[in-house]
Design a protein around this motif. Structure first.
Motif, PDB file in Angstrom:
ATOM      1  N   ARG A 141      43.740  38.423  35.964  1.00 45.44           N
ATOM      2  CA  ARG A 141      43.971  39.343  37.089  1.00 45.44           C
ATOM      3  C   ARG A 141      44.418  40.716  36.586  1.00 45.44           C
ATOM      4  NH1 ARG A 141      47.410  35.115  40.934  1.00 45.44           N
ATOM      5  NH2 ARG A 141      45.615  33.832  41.569  1.00 45.44           N
ATOM      6  N   LEU A 142      45.229  40.723  35.546  1.00 46.99           N
ATOM      7  CA  LEU A 142      45.686  41.995  34.999  1.00 46.99           C
ATOM      8  C   LEU A 142      44.520  42.797  34.434  1.00 46.99           C
ATOM      9  CD1 LEU A 142      47.954  43.932  34.122  1.00 46.99           C
ATOM     10  CD2 LEU A 142      48.192  42.560  32.034  1.00 46.99           C
ATOM     11  N   VAL A 143      43.658  42.156  33.677  1.00 43.80           N
ATOM     12  CA  VAL A 143      42.502  42.842  33.099  1.00 43.80           C
ATOM     13  C   VAL A 143      41.608  43.385  34.208  1.00 43.80           C
ATOM     14  CG1 VAL A 143      40.392  42.524  31.761  1.00 43.80           C
ATOM     15  CG2 VAL A 143      42.550  41.556  30.946  1.00 43.80           C
ATOM     16  N   ALA A 144      41.369  42.583  35.246  1.00 40.18           N
ATOM     17  CA  ALA A 144      40.513  43.029  36.343  1.00 40.18           C
ATOM     18  C   ALA A 144      41.116  44.236  37.057  1.00 40.18           C
ATOM     19  CB  ALA A 144      40.289  41.884  37.329  1.00 40.18           C
ATOM     20  N   THR A 145      42.418  44.187  37.323  1.00 37.91           N
ATOM     21  CA  THR A 145      43.087  45.304  37.991  1.00 37.91           C
ATOM     22  C   THR A 145      43.085  46.550  37.111  1.00 37.91           C
ATOM     23  OG1 THR A 145      44.519  43.776  39.204  1.00 37.91           O
ATOM     24  CG2 THR A 145      45.245  46.070  39.055  1.00 37.91           C
TER      25      THR A 145
END
Length: 292
Positions: free
Chosen positions: A240-244
């Motif tokens: 989720r962090l990478v996507a955000t």
């Protein structure tokens, strides 16, 4: 051109700091730092006793961002000026330990060191976990560079971790001092549900909840235990962090950098287009470590 106009400041374009701090994921890192800092009972008490955190938390976040931006991209004179102002404010403030009743100074070196290390650990952790190409050597260099920033808040650089191993050792040492308190609960409540005008409540739920949730999820397991709230599996948080981060990075830098106080644009005007920061320069130019 005058010498001051060409002054690269405390770090300059050849530093790891210059490249990392321009990335928008640093906003998530800043929220993570607040979560981590709030687990030190005296540090968080000092904040609560000397500022209206609940009513001016956004202002506090922006002032911190402005301080970091000035130290990173401002002239040496500007950095020294803002550092002197912060030291002057801290020098005048005290708080009372709720457990012992002892009055303590806000500029206690132990408290300043905790705040510094929580920030640096958060900036570096989020940068690397979100996919930025930071090698182990560059990570060590970043921690070492930040001793200059620590000096601006009143610490002796010799007392500040100089590499990642020393930073990890510091957290191991300080871990027994950390605890959940009513103050840390108040910080947690605010970061999860900050006061928001009614028309913006849906945006808070969609946008801010994602940012605060990611910041919380990236904390070390002991922090989740102290807060008493579970976090998603580490792999889920990372995904989720990478996507955000990728969404944020898709916003053109020139658009992001137009937001006040425009530290990066002013630095580029001062030093020329070759000073344009980008964390991906760390991968293309690994020799940047040897240029200072």
């Amino acid at each position: 051109m005058a010498v001051q106009e060409r002054d690269p400041g405390l770090f300059g374009p050849a530093s790891v700091t210059w490249q990392l701090h321009c990335d928008p994921v640093m906003w998530i890192a800043g929220v993570r730092a607040l979560y981590l800092q709030a687990l030190h009972p005296r540090a968080v008490r000092g904040v609560m006793a000397n500022s209206d955190f609940r009513r001016d938390a956004w202002g506090r976040l922006m002032r911190t961002a402005n301080f970091v931006g000035t130290l990173t991209y401002g002239t040496t004179e500007a950095a020294d000026r803002v550092g002197a102002r912060i030291r002057g404010i801290h020098r005048r403030l005290t708080a009372t330990d709720p457990a012992t009743g002892e009055v303590f100074r806000i500029d206690d070196p132990d408290l300043l060191l905790w705040v510094h290390c929580a920030e640096i650990d958060s900036y570096l952790h989020i940068a690397r976990r979100s996919g930025l190409p930071v090698s182990d050597a560059q990570a060590d260099r970043y921690v070492d560079e930040q001793r200059v920033a620590a000096q601006q808040v009143g610490l002796d650089p010799q007392d500040v971790p100089a590499d990642c191993a020393a930073l990890a050792a510091y957290f191991e040492k300080v871990r027994p001092e950390l605890a959940a308190t009513p103050d840390s609960t108040a910080v947690d409540d605010f970061l999860r549900r900050p006061p928001t005008p009614l028309p913006l409540v849906p945006a808070r739920k969609v946008l801010w909840s994602r940012v605060s949730g990611l910041a919380y999820g990236t904390l070390p397991p002991y922090a989740h235990e102290l807060y008493g709230r579970p976090a998603p599996p580490a792999a889920t948080v990372t995904r989720r962090l990478v996507a955000t981060a990728n969404i944020l990075r898709a916003i053109p830098p020139r658009v992001r950098w137009q937001l006040p106080p425009k530290h990066i644009l002013r630095a580029m005007d001062r030093l020329g287009p070759g000073s344009r920061p980008s964390p991906y320069k760390l991968r293309r130019h690994p020799a940047i470590l040897d240029e200072q």
